[in-house]
Scaffold this motif. Structure first.
Motif, PDB file in Angstrom:
ATOM      1  N   PHE A   2       1.392   8.382  -3.845  1.00 29.83           N
ATOM      2  CA  PHE A   2       0.989   7.504  -4.944  1.00 29.83           C
ATOM      3  C   PHE A   2       0.678   8.327  -6.196  1.00 29.83           C
ATOM      4  CE2 PHE A   2      -2.282   4.894  -7.130  1.00 29.83           C
ATOM      5  CZ  PHE A   2      -1.601   3.690  -7.250  1.00 29.83           C
ATOM      6  N   VAL A  41       0.840  -1.804  -6.497  1.00 29.28           N
ATOM      7  CA  VAL A  41       0.249  -2.331  -5.272  1.00 29.28           C
ATOM      8  C   VAL A  41      -0.030  -3.818  -5.458  1.00 29.28           C
ATOM      9  CG1 VAL A  41      -1.697  -2.201  -3.672  1.00 29.28           C
ATOM     10  CG2 VAL A  41      -0.823  -0.109  -4.743  1.00 29.28           C
ATOM     11  N   SER A  51       0.846  -1.194   0.000  1.00 30.08           N
ATOM     12  CA  SER A  51       0.000   0.000   0.000  1.00 30.08           C
ATOM     13  C   SER A  51       0.880   1.243   0.000  1.00 30.08           C
ATOM     14  CB  SER A  51      -0.935   0.013   1.220  1.00 30.08           C
ATOM     15  OG  SER A  51      -0.183   0.009   2.431  1.00 30.08           O
TER      16      SER A  51
END
Length: 201
Positions: A108, A120, A102
């Motif tokens: 991200f 991921v 994550s």
């Protein structure tokens, strides 16, 4: 922004959770607005002693991973403050792909905008790739973005998901500026019409 299609390289294992942006690039290096030059300070407080000497035990200081272009990390990678310098430092070091269970949302998103592919995967798959990354320079991975697969050193293939629009941008090397410039003709037409209708502006 450089295009990202297929990347083959060494993966550095970083089995740490909650790696925040201050660990990635400490606050004292945030004065610059340039995207280059930060790679030497990536993970600065883990890579160097207070007097500037390399910490031999840190993965990126070890000969097998000095040229790593892939990073396999723990959960919640990139948490903390929203500094865009974090992906800048990662990219400037030469890492184009980070694999983790994550990521923090802002980090991200910033990765995609700077030509880095964040992947991921479930914890078990990350751990399997992490174990193979321990083999260092003798073990190369291939990240195939068009086909959305990771081929590990043992030949096994792991599929991954990626947003179709972000995939398109990476494959074509389009950051926010590049996307805007694709509409350059329409912008020019609008500006010309606006100048005619409102010459005082």
């Amino acid at each position: 922004m450089d295009k990202f299609t297929v990347l083959t390289g060494v993966a550095a294992p970083l089995p740490m959770i909650n790696v925040d942006t201050d660990m990635i690039i400490p606050k004292q290096f945030l004065k610059t607005i340039k995207r280059t030059g930060l790679g030497k300070n990536l993970f600065d407080e883990m890579r160097y002693t207070p007097d500037g000497k390399e910490v031999a035990e840190f993965v990126l200081n070890q000969p097998a991973w000095r040229q790593a272009s892939i990073l396999v990390a723990g959960a919640n990678f990139g948490c903390g403050s929203s500094r865009e310098h974090a992906p800048w430092a990662i990219l400037d070091f030469g890492i184009r792909c980070v694999i983790a269970p994550s990521f923090a949302d802002i980090f991200f998103n910033n990765c995609f905008k700077n030509g880095i592919l964040p992947v991921v995967l479930p914890q078990a798959q990350v751990e399997a790739l992490m174990a193979q990354a321990q083999n260092g320079a003798n073990a190369t991975f291939t990240i195939d973005l068009p086909n959305q697969t990771i081929t590990a050193p043992d030949g096994s293939t792991t599929p991954f998901e990626v947003d179709s629009f972000r995939k398109h941008c990476l494959i074509n090397g389009l950051d926010d500026i590049g996307l805007t410039l694709m509409k350059d003709a329409k912008i020019a037409t609008f500006e010309a019409a606006r100048k005619q209708s409102s010459p005082w502006l």
